[in-house]
Scaffold this motif. Sequence first.
Motif, short mmCIF file in Angstrom:
data_model
loop_
_atom_site.label_atom_id
_atom_site.label_comp_id
_atom_site.label_asym_id
_atom_site.label_seq_id
_atom_site.Cartn_x
_atom_site.Cartn_y
_atom_site.Cartn_z
N UNK A 127 0.84 -1.20 0.00
CA UNK A 127 0.00 0.00 0.00
C UNK A 127 0.88 1.25 0.00
N UNK A 128 0.71 2.09 -1.01
CA UNK A 128 1.40 3.37 -1.06
C UNK A 128 0.53 4.45 -0.42
N UNK A 129 1.17 5.49 0.15
CA UNK A 129 0.44 6.56 0.83
C UNK A 129 0.91 7.89 0.26
N UNK A 130 -0.05 8.68 -0.23
CA UNK A 130 0.24 9.99 -0.81
C UNK A 130 -0.47 11.09 -0.02
N UNK A 131 0.19 12.23 0.09
CA UNK A 131 -0.36 13.37 0.83
C UNK A 131 -0.03 14.65 0.05
N UNK A 132 -0.80 14.96 -1.00
CA UNK A 132 -0.49 16.12 -1.83
C UNK A 132 -0.75 17.45 -1.13
N UNK A 133 0.04 18.45 -1.51
CA UNK A 133 -0.04 19.77 -0.89
C UNK A 133 -0.90 20.75 -1.68
N UNK A 134 -1.04 20.52 -2.98
CA UNK A 134 -1.83 21.44 -3.80
C UNK A 134 -2.38 20.67 -5.00
N UNK A 135 -3.06 21.40 -5.90
CA UNK A 135 -3.70 20.73 -7.04
C UNK A 135 -2.68 20.09 -7.97
N UNK A 136 -1.48 20.65 -8.05
CA UNK A 136 -0.46 20.07 -8.92
C UNK A 136 0.04 18.74 -8.37
N UNK A 137 0.32 18.72 -7.06
CA UNK A 137 0.73 17.44 -6.46
C UNK A 137 -0.43 16.44 -6.49
N UNK A 138 -1.66 16.93 -6.36
CA UNK A 138 -2.83 16.05 -6.42
C UNK A 138 -2.91 15.37 -7.78
N UNK A 139 -2.78 16.16 -8.85
CA UNK A 139 -2.85 15.58 -10.18
C UNK A 139 -1.75 14.55 -10.41
N UNK A 151 -2.01 -1.19 -4.42
CA UNK A 151 -3.03 -0.32 -3.84
C UNK A 151 -2.42 0.99 -3.37
N UNK A 152 -3.23 2.03 -3.34
CA UNK A 152 -2.76 3.35 -2.93
C UNK A 152 -3.81 4.02 -2.06
N UNK A 153 -3.33 4.86 -1.15
CA UNK A 153 -4.21 5.73 -0.37
C UNK A 153 -3.78 7.17 -0.61
N UNK A 154 -4.71 7.99 -1.05
CA UNK A 154 -4.43 9.40 -1.31
C UNK A 154 -5.22 10.23 -0.31
N UNK A 155 -4.47 11.01 0.46
CA UNK A 155 -5.03 11.78 1.58
C UNK A 155 -5.22 13.24 1.15
N UNK A 156 -6.45 13.72 1.15
CA UNK A 156 -6.73 15.11 0.80
C UNK A 156 -7.11 15.89 2.06
N UNK A 157 -6.32 16.91 2.37
CA UNK A 157 -6.60 17.75 3.52
C UNK A 157 -7.33 19.01 3.12
N UNK A 158 -7.01 20.10 3.79
CA UNK A 158 -7.64 21.38 3.48
C UNK A 158 -7.37 21.74 2.02
N UNK A 159 -8.44 21.94 1.25
CA UNK A 159 -8.30 21.99 -0.20
C UNK A 159 -8.17 23.38 -0.78
N UNK A 160 -8.32 24.44 0.02
CA UNK A 160 -8.39 25.80 -0.54
C UNK A 160 -7.26 26.69 -0.04
N UNK A 161 -6.09 26.11 0.18
CA UNK A 161 -4.96 26.88 0.72
C UNK A 161 -4.05 27.44 -0.37
N UNK A 162 -4.37 27.21 -1.62
CA UNK A 162 -3.57 27.75 -2.71
C UNK A 162 -2.45 26.83 -3.13
#
Length: 299
Positions: A127-139, A151-162
């Motif tokens: 299982x891989x774990x991802x924690x993107x910081x912005x929309x670019x890392x998310x993509x 398998x992967x887990x992608x963690x999305x936190x506060x989404x409107x920080x720029x």
Amino acid sequence: MRAAFSEALVAAAKANPNVLLLTGDHGYALFDAFRQECPEQYVNCGIAEQNMVGVAAGLAKAGFLPIVYGLSAFVPMRVLEQIKIDVCYESLKVIFIGDGAGVVYSHLGSSHQSVEDIAALRAIPNLAIYSPADRHELAYTMQTAMASSQASYLRMGKADLGDVHSTIPDSDMQAVLPILVRDNAKTLILATGAMVSTALKLASQRRDVDVYSVPCIKPIAKDQIYELCKDRDNILSFEEHSIYGGLGSGISEIIAGNIICNFKIVGINDKFSKYCGDYHYLIDYHELSHQKLEALLNN
């Protein structure tokens, strides 16, 4: 970030008819575009998250690529056993999306906040774990998860920080990504998710701090982190997660016994959110606000 997530989902489903989006009765507005563009690839499993992961495992065995979406308090926390046994033990490829990680769902209390999800998953194999910081890392993390065989887990936190990047990072996502780098800085901040923007704001007021984003928690870039940490006086890890078992723990495992410096794990201390309030109130309550961390950095 959520818009980038929606766009990535639609693009993935259009490119591959075997991509299926499973949701536990969440994310209606978020998935408007997906349901309009790919209605046959959308499955609402209802408020039955544990069953939903079992369904995803069965679909993966049948050759589909399930993307399982839920609030991070439920995916992965409510379905931890199913992720371990149904998916990872069987080495199946399922992508789990945990939305609202950290204390994003502030007003809903500790039942809907998720500050232990990384710790709960780090010890599960396959299982891989991802924690993107912005929309670019998310993509980019979505692209990486789609291309992976596990398998992967992608963690999305506060989404409107720029944004913290101007474009999608042109890098291996196992790497640590530079945000603000100066010559011979003696203080290093390694941050992940929503805390990258806080680290960047803090460092922009100083001349002696480097900031790197760590979007991939597992597998973590051991060699690069070791090289970045050498010859520093101070190292800090920033995460909207418990101080136990998250990014800071991963870094400490790398540098323990090899590097002598002041190392501080900055995250949620060993306590629940006792009081309700908005997101900024809880960030301050858990001592992750800019003001609290500025005092820490000055000491």
